[in-house]
Design a protein around this motif. Structure first.
Motif, mmCIF file in Angstrom:
data_model
loop_
_atom_site.group_PDB
_atom_site.id
_atom_site.type_symbol
_atom_site.label_atom_id
_atom_site.label_comp_id
_atom_site.label_asym_id
_atom_site.label_seq_id
_atom_site.Cartn_x
_atom_site.Cartn_y
_atom_site.Cartn_z
ATOM 1 N N GLU A 273 0.834 -1.214 0.000
ATOM 2 C CA GLU A 273 0.000 0.000 0.000
ATOM 3 C C GLU A 273 0.859 1.251 0.000
ATOM 4 O OE1 GLU A 273 -3.079 0.195 2.980
ATOM 5 O OE2 GLU A 273 -3.513 -1.947 2.815
ATOM 6 N N LYS A 274 0.270 2.330 -0.493
ATOM 7 C CA LYS A 274 0.966 3.621 -0.490
ATOM 8 C C LYS A 274 0.861 4.219 0.907
ATOM 9 C CE LYS A 274 1.664 7.396 -3.681
ATOM 10 N NZ LYS A 274 2.924 7.750 -3.231
ATOM 11 N N VAL A 275 1.992 4.419 1.547
ATOM 12 C CA VAL A 275 1.978 4.916 2.931
ATOM 13 C C VAL A 275 2.717 6.246 3.076
ATOM 14 C CG1 VAL A 275 1.781 2.605 3.937
ATOM 15 C CG2 VAL A 275 4.063 3.596 3.559
ATOM 16 N N ALA A 276 3.348 6.717 1.990
ATOM 17 C CA ALA A 276 4.134 7.945 2.071
ATOM 18 C C ALA A 276 4.107 8.647 0.712
ATOM 19 C CB ALA A 276 5.582 7.627 2.473
ATOM 20 N N ALA A 277 4.640 9.863 0.687
ATOM 21 C CA ALA A 277 4.704 10.636 -0.554
ATOM 22 C C ALA A 277 5.573 9.930 -1.596
ATOM 23 C CB ALA A 277 5.253 12.031 -0.254
ATOM 24 N N ASP A 278 5.378 10.294 -2.862
ATOM 25 C CA ASP A 278 6.074 9.638 -3.978
ATOM 26 C C ASP A 278 7.592 9.651 -3.854
ATOM 27 O OD1 ASP A 278 3.631 9.181 -5.062
ATOM 28 O OD2 ASP A 278 3.754 10.707 -6.632
ATOM 29 N N ASP A 279 8.142 10.719 -3.280
ATOM 30 C CA ASP A 279 9.603 10.853 -3.216
ATOM 31 C C ASP A 279 10.233 10.046 -2.084
ATOM 32 O OD1 ASP A 279 9.471 12.597 -5.287
ATOM 33 O OD2 ASP A 279 9.651 14.424 -4.084
ATOM 34 N N VAL A 280 9.408 9.411 -1.259
ATOM 35 C CA VAL A 280 9.941 8.764 -0.053
ATOM 36 C C VAL A 280 10.382 7.336 -0.347
ATOM 37 C CG1 VAL A 280 9.394 7.989 2.290
ATOM 38 C CG2 VAL A 280 8.550 10.205 1.481
ATOM 39 N N THR A 281 11.698 7.107 -0.270
ATOM 40 C CA THR A 281 12.246 5.755 -0.358
ATOM 41 C C THR A 281 13.114 5.524 0.878
ATOM 42 O OG1 THR A 281 12.172 5.642 -2.775
ATOM 43 C CG2 THR A 281 13.769 4.230 -1.667
ATOM 44 N N GLU A 354 16.384 7.947 1.411
ATOM 45 C CA GLU A 354 17.181 8.336 0.238
ATOM 46 C C GLU A 354 17.120 9.841 0.031
ATOM 47 O OE1 GLU A 354 16.293 6.294 -3.431
ATOM 48 O OE2 GLU A 354 17.985 4.965 -3.115
ATOM 49 N N LYS A 355 18.262 10.424 -0.336
ATOM 50 C CA LYS A 355 18.319 11.880 -0.462
ATOM 51 C C LYS A 355 17.557 12.369 -1.679
ATOM 52 C CE LYS A 355 22.765 12.074 -2.871
ATOM 53 N NZ LYS A 355 24.159 12.517 -2.774
ATOM 54 N N GLY A 356 17.162 13.649 -1.596
ATOM 55 C CA GLY A 356 16.487 14.288 -2.717
ATOM 56 C C GLY A 356 17.459 15.184 -3.462
ATOM 57 N N VAL A 357 16.928 16.164 -4.213
ATOM 58 C CA VAL A 357 17.781 16.996 -5.065
ATOM 59 C C VAL A 357 17.956 18.421 -4.543
ATOM 60 C CG1 VAL A 357 17.370 15.684 -7.165
ATOM 61 C CG2 VAL A 357 15.783 17.493 -6.548
ATOM 62 N N VAL A 435 21.519 5.383 11.657
ATOM 63 C CA VAL A 435 20.233 5.901 11.155
ATOM 64 C C VAL A 435 20.502 7.284 10.595
ATOM 65 C CG1 VAL A 435 17.876 6.557 11.757
ATOM 66 C CG2 VAL A 435 18.941 4.614 12.904
ATOM 67 N N ALA A 436 20.016 7.557 9.386
ATOM 68 C CA ALA A 436 20.322 8.851 8.777
ATOM 69 C C ALA A 436 19.169 9.334 7.910
ATOM 70 C CB ALA A 436 21.589 8.755 7.935
ATOM 71 N N ALA A 437 19.025 10.646 7.866
ATOM 72 C CA ALA A 437 18.022 11.271 7.000
ATOM 73 C C ALA A 437 18.527 12.640 6.586
ATOM 74 C CB ALA A 437 16.686 11.403 7.736
ATOM 75 N N PRO A 438 18.197 13.059 5.364
ATOM 76 C CA PRO A 438 18.483 14.438 4.988
ATOM 77 C C PRO A 438 17.400 15.367 5.555
ATOM 78 C CG PRO A 438 17.512 13.246 3.135
ATOM 79 C CD PRO A 438 17.552 12.291 4.292
ATOM 80 N N THR A 439 17.488 16.640 5.222
ATOM 81 C CA THR A 439 16.444 17.603 5.605
ATOM 82 C C THR A 439 15.109 17.163 5.001
ATOM 83 O OG1 THR A 439 18.059 19.388 5.702
ATOM 84 C CG2 THR A 439 15.769 20.042 5.393
ATOM 85 N N ILE A 440 14.033 17.279 5.784
ATOM 86 C CA ILE A 440 12.698 16.873 5.320
ATOM 87 C C ILE A 440 11.722 18.025 5.539
ATOM 88 C CG2 ILE A 440 10.754 15.287 5.692
ATOM 89 C CD1 ILE A 440 12.691 13.281 6.897
ATOM 90 N N LYS A 441 10.918 18.323 4.524
ATOM 91 C CA LYS A 441 9.838 19.319 4.704
ATOM 92 C C LYS A 441 8.485 18.616 4.680
ATOM 93 C CE LYS A 441 7.239 22.909 2.340
ATOM 94 N NZ LYS A 441 6.911 23.446 1.001
ATOM 95 N N ILE A 442 7.719 18.833 5.734
ATOM 96 C CA ILE A 442 6.341 18.300 5.811
ATOM 97 C C ILE A 442 5.379 19.466 5.572
ATOM 98 C CG2 ILE A 442 4.631 17.289 7.374
ATOM 99 C CD1 ILE A 442 6.918 15.594 8.532
ATOM 100 N N GLY A 443 4.450 19.258 4.652
ATOM 101 C CA GLY A 443 3.581 20.334 4.179
ATOM 102 C C GLY A 443 2.876 21.124 5.246
ATOM 103 N N GLU A 444 2.338 20.433 6.244
ATOM 104 C CA GLU A 444 1.644 21.151 7.311
ATOM 105 C C GLU A 444 1.569 20.321 8.585
ATOM 106 O OE1 GLU A 444 -2.061 23.831 6.717
ATOM 107 O OE2 GLU A 444 -2.880 22.016 7.660
ATOM 108 N N MET A 445 1.882 20.949 9.716
ATOM 109 C CA MET A 445 1.684 20.360 11.025
ATOM 110 C C MET A 445 1.193 21.460 11.977
ATOM 111 S SD MET A 445 4.988 17.831 11.589
ATOM 112 C CE MET A 445 4.342 17.103 13.113
ATOM 113 N N THR A 446 0.646 21.042 13.092
ATOM 114 C CA THR A 446 0.246 22.035 14.103
ATOM 115 C C THR A 446 1.428 22.337 14.998
ATOM 116 O OG1 THR A 446 -2.039 21.243 14.081
ATOM 117 C CG2 THR A 446 -1.342 22.505 16.014
ATOM 118 N N VAL A 447 1.815 23.604 15.058
ATOM 119 C CA VAL A 447 2.843 24.063 15.988
ATOM 120 C C VAL A 447 2.105 24.750 17.133
ATOM 121 C CG1 VAL A 447 4.849 25.550 16.322
ATOM 122 C CG2 VAL A 447 4.534 24.358 14.150
ATOM 123 N N GLY A 448 2.200 24.142 18.323
ATOM 124 C CA GLY A 448 1.476 24.651 19.482
ATOM 125 C C GLY A 448 2.364 25.537 20.342
#
Length: 450
Positions: A273-281, A354-357, A435-448
């Motif tokens: 099943e699709k569980v994440a955005a297209d760019d997420v590997t 996996e890193k993006g561009v 464990v490693a990840a590049p910078t990630i932008k999430i479209g919208e979250m609640t900042v309280g």
């Protein structure tokens, strides 16, 4: 004791266990030496040197399991190890899923995986202390507002890992690493903030220069000064690599075979099943030379491998040891992990997104109003439901720039929604651990905030 002796000893322990009535057995032997130098305000605070060695035995009598551990590798110690494991197996109940991997599943990744560097055991203690002092000094000297320090430390380790079982598999590997970190404290008026930076490598030559570690730590502490609380709002949220890594930790928990068979994960039953955005590997790879999650075989003697966990947004695989795989009617992914004693759990190799561009600067530049997260606090993540709420600090993004420091806010959402809302992935993937990840932008979250 040399490695050959350890390998022979492990094979001998397995033979003794079989002779004592075990139908199957596996033995792990580990030895290691560690060194740690801590300095604070340019003075040595403490030095620690420690060595350890031990053997762990896990046996099966039919489908009953027993496990024991000893740090006494004499013949008496080994005899007691075997006796204890047999006695424990006698009083445990049968488990239909217990057992070693299938005979055709054993093996090891060939060749030198770059896990050991000769320069580490040869390092002079004076050099280690001096390296820690130089990192701290660079931080303290970077800016007059850096007025204090929580210290700097240089750590190193060399070790050997040996494994043998009753199906004829045996293997061993050596490993080493060293690390350097420093944590300065900045003050301006009533505002006081600390931060840290670190570098880690298999060998001394792979570390970032000490003065660079100090300067980066100082910059990170300085940019946190005069933090404010913001109004509660829904905005894009950017995780820098250090905080993005914690999202990978959450994904690992969610694809952990035991969480899956217990139905304690929001990703249970979602293969294909699709569980994440297209760019997420998301990939788990225990074979990348020189990295910290690399090994030739897992803790059941199954070769390490590359497993694509999420492929362009689609969930492809869970991570499993033999036990979890049998529970789920699947095959092990070579992710068995354990200390010296007990049954194998599940661990990861090098687990990464996996890193993006885009560069991190390009990602931030496209955001008129948002939050850039540099620190996460608390444990408000429910892997069963995916609900996510954590304390955070960082910098506010205003008109595409990091404008001012923010603290004492919470960020909230749901992991499934967050994975699907990943809009940009940075090109800045670096391994400072397994464990490693590049910078990630999430479209919208609640900042309280207020």
């Amino acid at each position: 004791m040399n490695g050959n002796h350890f390998l022979e000893l492990a094979q001998d322990v397995v033979k003794q266990a079989r002779a004592a009535g075990a139908t199957d057995a596996e033995c792990t032997i580990a030895e290691g030496d560690e060194f740690s130098a801590n300095v604070r305000m340019r003075e040595i605070e403490n030095l620690k040197e420690a060595g350890s060695r031990g053997a762990g035995l896990r046996i099966l009598i039919g489908r009953k399991t027993g496990a024991s551990y000893t740090s006494d590798l004499s013949s008496d110690g080994i005899a007691h190890l075997v006796k204890s494991a047999i006695e424990l197996a006698d009083i445990t109940s049968e488990d239909p899923h217990a057992g070693l991997p299938e005979d055709d599943e054993f093996g090891a990744v060939p060749g030198d995986l770059g896990l050991y560097s000769d320069d580490v055991p040869a390092l002079d203690p004076g050099l280690k202390i001096d390296t820690a002092k130089r990192a701290e000094d660079a931080a303290l000297s970077a800016d007059p507002r850096i007025f204090n320090s929580e210290g700097a430390s240089f750590d190193n380790y060399v070790g050997r890992h040996v494994f043998a079982n009753s199906r004829g598999f045996s293997g061993e590997y050596r490993s080493s690493y060293c690390s350097l970190s420093t944590s300065p404290v900045a003050r301006e008026g009533d505002s006081m903030e600390r931060d840290y930076w670190f570098t880690m490598a298999r060998g001394f030559a792979g570390l970032e220069p000490a003065d660079q570690v100090g300067r980066i730590a100082a910059q990170r502490a300085l940019r946190r000064l005069n933090a404010v609380k913001v109004e509660t709002q829904k905005v894009p949220v950017v995780f820098e690599p250090r905080t993005a890594r914690s999202l990978l930790d959450n994904i690992f928990e969610a694809v952990h075979g035991m969480s899956i068979y217990r139905h304690e994960s929001f990703l249970a039953g979602k293969i294909g099943e699709k569980v994440a955005a297209d760019d997420v590997t998301v990939i788990d790879d225990g074979t990348i030379p020189g990295l910290f999650g690399t090994s030739p075989f897992d803790d059941e003697g199954v070769p390490s491998r590359r497993t694509v966990v999420i492929d362009r947004g689609v969930l492809k695989s869970y991570l499993m040891n033999t036990y979890a795989a049998r529970k789920l009617g699947m095959k092990t992914t070579g992710n068995a992990s354990r200390g010296l004693t007990g049954n194998a759990g599940i661990g990861h190799g090098n687990f990464f997104l996996e890193k993006g561009v885009q560069t991190p600067e390009q990602i931030v530049a496209g955001i008129p109003n948002g939050f850039y997260v540099t620190e996460l606090m608390g444990f408000g993540v429910n892997i069963v439901t995916g609900d996510y709420s954590r304390g955070a600090a960082g910098l506010w993004i205003r008109n595409g720039e990091l404008a001012f420091a923010v603290s004492e806010v919470t960020i909230a959402g749901n992991l499934m929604d967050m994975l699907r809302a990943i809009e940009a992935i940075g090109s800045d993937l670096e391994f400072r651990g397994s464990v490693a990840a590049p910078t990630i932008k999430i479209g919208e979250m609640t900042v309280g905030g207020k």
